[in-house]
Scaffold this motif. Structure first.
Motif, PDB file in Angstrom:
ATOM      1  N   PHE A 171       0.839  -1.203   0.000  1.00 45.14           N
ATOM      2  CA  PHE A 171       0.000   0.000   0.000  1.00 45.14           C
ATOM      3  C   PHE A 171       0.876   1.256   0.000  1.00 45.14           C
ATOM      4  N   LEU A 172       1.994   1.170   0.690  1.00 46.17           N
ATOM      5  CA  LEU A 172       2.864   2.350   0.817  1.00 46.17           C
ATOM      6  C   LEU A 172       3.646   2.597  -0.453  1.00 46.17           C
ATOM      7  N   LEU A 173       4.100   1.509  -1.116  1.00 49.98           N
ATOM      8  CA  LEU A 173       5.008   1.651  -2.236  1.00 49.98           C
ATOM      9  C   LEU A 173       4.379   1.305  -3.588  1.00 49.98           C
ATOM     10  N   GLY A 174       3.119   0.897  -3.549  1.00 50.49           N
ATOM     11  CA  GLY A 174       2.484   0.492  -4.797  1.00 50.49           C
ATOM     12  C   GLY A 174       2.375   1.623  -5.791  1.00 50.49           C
ATOM     13  N   GLU A 175       2.091   1.265  -7.053  1.00 50.15           N
ATOM     14  CA  GLU A 175       2.109   2.248  -8.121  1.00 50.15           C
ATOM     15  C   GLU A 175       0.727   2.814  -8.431  1.00 50.15           C
ATOM     16  N   ARG A 176      -0.315   2.063  -8.169  1.00 49.44           N
ATOM     17  CA  ARG A 176      -1.645   2.474  -8.626  1.00 49.44           C
ATOM     18  C   ARG A 176      -2.315   3.382  -7.603  1.00 49.44           C
TER      19      ARG A 176
ATOM     20  N   LEU B  35      -0.425  12.661   9.218  1.00 48.64           N
ATOM     21  CA  LEU B  35      -0.305  11.214   9.054  1.00 48.64           C
ATOM     22  C   LEU B  35      -1.688  10.559   9.026  1.00 48.64           C
ATOM     23  N   THR B  36      -2.576  11.011   9.889  1.00 48.44           N
ATOM     24  CA  THR B  36      -3.939  10.474   9.910  1.00 48.44           C
ATOM     25  C   THR B  36      -4.645  10.719   8.579  1.00 48.44           C
ATOM     26  N   SER B  37      -4.527  11.930   8.061  1.00 49.04           N
ATOM     27  CA  SER B  37      -5.176  12.239   6.778  1.00 49.04           C
ATOM     28  C   SER B  37      -4.562  11.423   5.646  1.00 49.04           C
ATOM     29  N   THR B  38      -3.245  11.172   5.724  1.00 47.99           N
ATOM     30  CA  THR B  38      -2.593  10.342   4.705  1.00 47.99           C
ATOM     31  C   THR B  38      -3.142   8.923   4.720  1.00 47.99           C
ATOM     32  N   LEU B  39      -3.275   8.362   5.909  1.00 49.00           N
ATOM     33  CA  LEU B  39      -3.776   6.987   6.026  1.00 49.00           C
ATOM     34  C   LEU B  39      -5.237   6.882   5.605  1.00 49.00           C
ATOM     35  N   VAL B  40      -6.016   7.909   5.917  1.00 52.50           N
ATOM     36  CA  VAL B  40      -7.413   7.915   5.477  1.00 52.50           C
ATOM     37  C   VAL B  40      -7.485   7.993   3.958  1.00 52.50           C
ATOM     38  N   LEU B  41      -6.601   8.808   3.367  1.00 53.73           N
ATOM     39  CA  LEU B  41      -6.560   8.922   1.908  1.00 53.73           C
ATOM     40  C   LEU B  41      -6.148   7.599   1.274  1.00 53.73           C
ATOM     41  N   VAL B  42      -5.172   6.916   1.887  1.00 52.93           N
ATOM     42  CA  VAL B  42      -4.769   5.589   1.400  1.00 52.93           C
ATOM     43  C   VAL B  42      -5.951   4.618   1.475  1.00 52.93           C
TER      44      VAL B  42
END
Length: 397
Positions: free
Chosen positions: A11-16, A277-284
C-alpha cells in the motif's frame, strides 16, 4: 514476512493510485522529522545552558553550606577534617553593606568575609595569581560593580556596614580596602552584588555578629551531594544544611518549568505531523478501497485490516522520526566536538552554543513520537475496519 506487513508495504510503495497519498505521506514524514529534530536540539541546548549555569553557581557557592545561629566552627571543622568526601571548606561571614568609590559613589553589595588566601582555590572566580598584602585589606569584586564604581585592580575603595550601627549617635565603622581582583561570573547578579573581603575586615565591620554565618563545603567529584547532606544532617541536626540547588531553588524550578514548556510546545510540531499522518492513512484507505474490500471478502478480519493501517502509519511516521532523530544527533555530536555554532562572549559566559543529551532525553523524544503515531494510526485504522465488502463495491463504482 507477516501478511499484514507485506500488504502495508505494498500500500505504501504500490504504483496504482498513490499520487496524492504519496505526496501527503512525504509531507507527514517531513513534519515528523522536523518535530523530532527541533525537540532534540531544544532539549540539548536547554541541558547545555543548565549545566553551564549550574557549574557557575557551584563555583560561587560550593556544593553544600552549613549555617545556623549557634554555629560552632571548631566542632564543624573537626568533623569535616575527618570526612574523606570533603575536599575543602570555607568559613564565612556575610552582610549587606555599602561600597564607596571615588566621588562618594555608593553601591549596595553583599560583603562576604572569607579567608582570602584560599579564595581563588575554593571559589571558581577565573582569576590568575593574586598578590595579597594583609596590610592593604585586599578585596575581590565583580566586574559590573567595578565598572559602576570606575574601579580597576590596584584602586582603593571604602566599605561600610550600616546595619552594624554602634549606637544612636555616630557613624558605622568604615574601612579602606584595596581591589586585588575583579571576577566575571556572567550568571545571576554576582558581578554586581558580591564582594569578597578578608575575615578580619568582616569582624571589624560586622559588630553585631557574634560569630560566623556559615561554612561553604566543596566535595570530592565522586561524592553524591544528597548523601553528604544526609551525613551532615545526622552530625549537626540543629544546623541548616543547604545544597547549591536549595539555595537557588527558585531559579532551578524556573529552569525546569522552562524545559517542560519547551517540550510541550515543540511536541505540537509532532502533533501536527501526526494529524497529517492520519489524513494520509485515510486517503490511502479511500484509494485502496477496492483492495480492502477484496481482503474482507476473502476472509481478512478487522484485526488484520487494522494491523495493515497501523503498520503503514508506523512506516511513514517511523521514517520521519528516524530521520529527524538521526540529523539532530549528528548536529549535537558535531557541535560538542567542533563547536561550530558560536555565541557572542560579551553577552554569554561561553564561546560555543552548549549541547548536552542524556539517555533520558534520547528515550523521551522517540516515546512521544511513538505515542502520537500510535494514536494517529489507530484513528485511521478505525475508519478502515468499518468498510464492508459490499460497501467497497459501491464506493469503487
Amino acid at each position: 514476512m507477516n501478511i499484514s506487513t507485506y500488504i502495508a508495504k505494498r500500500f505504501l510503495l504500490g504504483e496504482r493510485g498513490v499520487g496524492a497519498s504519496r505526496f501527503t505521506g512525504l509531507i507527514a514524514i517531513a513534519g515528523m522529522a522536523v518535530g523530532c529534530f527541533a525537540l532534540i536540539l531544544s532539549i540539548a541546548v536547554l541541558n547545555g545552558f543548565e549545566k553551564k549555569v549550574t557549574a557557575k553557581i557551584r563555583g560561587f557557592e560550593g556544593d553544600l553550606r552549613v549555617s545556623g545561629a549557634s554555629l560552632d566552627f571548631i566542632d564543624i571543622q573537626k568533623q569535616l577534617d575527618e570526612e574523606q568526601s570533603v575536599l575543602s571548606y570555607m568559613p564565612f561571614m556575610e552582610r549587606k553593606g555599602l561600597v564607596i568609590g571615588d566621588g562618594n559613589i555608593l553601591r549596595i553589595a553583599t560583603l562576604k568575609a572569607v579567608d582570602m588566601n584560599k579564595t581563588s582555590s575554593f571559589y571558581q572566580l577565573g582569576l590568575n595569581e593574586i598578590e595579597l598584602n594583609p596590610s592593604d585589606f585586599p578585596v575581590i569584586i565583580g566586574q559590573l560593580l567595578a565598572s559602576r564604581l570606575n574601579l580597576v585592580v590596584g584602586d582603593y575603595v571604602k566599605l561600610m556596614s550600616p546595619v552594624d550601627h554602634p549606637s544612636r549617635f555616630g557613624l558605622p565603622r568604615k574601612v579602606q580596602v584595596k581591589v586585588v581582583g575583579v571576577f566575571q561570573g556572567n550568571v545571576l547578579d554576582y558581578d554586581d552584588r558580591l564582594v569578597f573581603v578578608p575575615l578580619s575586615v568582616g569582624k571589624f565591620l560586622f559588630t553585631r555578629k557574634k560569630g560566623l554565618d556559615g561554612v561553604d563545603i566543596r566535595l570530592t567529584a565522586e561524592t553524591e551531594i544528597n548523601m553528604a547532606r544526609e551525613w551532615l544532617l545526622n552530625k549537626f541536626p540543629h544546623m541548616t544544611i543547604e545544597s547549591w540547588e536549595n539555595i537557588h531553588e527558585g531559579l532551578f524550578q524556573a529552569m525546569r518549568m522552562e524545559r517542560i514548556g519547551a517540550i510541550a510546545v515543540l511536541s505540537l510540531i509532532i502533533l501536527v505531523a501526526s494529524f497529517n499522518l492520519t489524513s494520509t492513512l485515510v486517503l490511502v484507505t479511500v484509494q485502496k478501497i477496492r483492495e480492502i474490500g477484496i481482503l474482507r471478502a476473502v476472509g481478512a478480519t478487522t484485526g488484520t485490516i487494522r494491523s495493515i493501517l497501523i503498520k503503514q502509519g508506523f512506516m511513514i511516521g517511523g521514517i520521519g522520526a528516524a530521520v529527524g532523530l538521526g540529523l539532530s544527533f549528528l548536529v549535537v555530536i558535531v557541535q560538542v566536538n567542533f563547536g561550530l555554532l558560536r555565541l557572542p562572549e560579551d553577552i554569554y559566559f561561553m564561546k560555543n552554543l552548549p549541547m548536552i543529551l542524556t539517555v533520558k532525553d534520547v528515550i523521551l523524544v522517540p516515546f512521544i513520537a511513538i505515542i502520537l503515531i500510535s494514536i494517529s494510526s489507530g484513528l485511521a485504522a478505525q475508519r478502515a475496519v468499518l468498510i464492508q465488502p459490499k460497501d467497497a463495491i459501491y464506493m469503487e463504482k
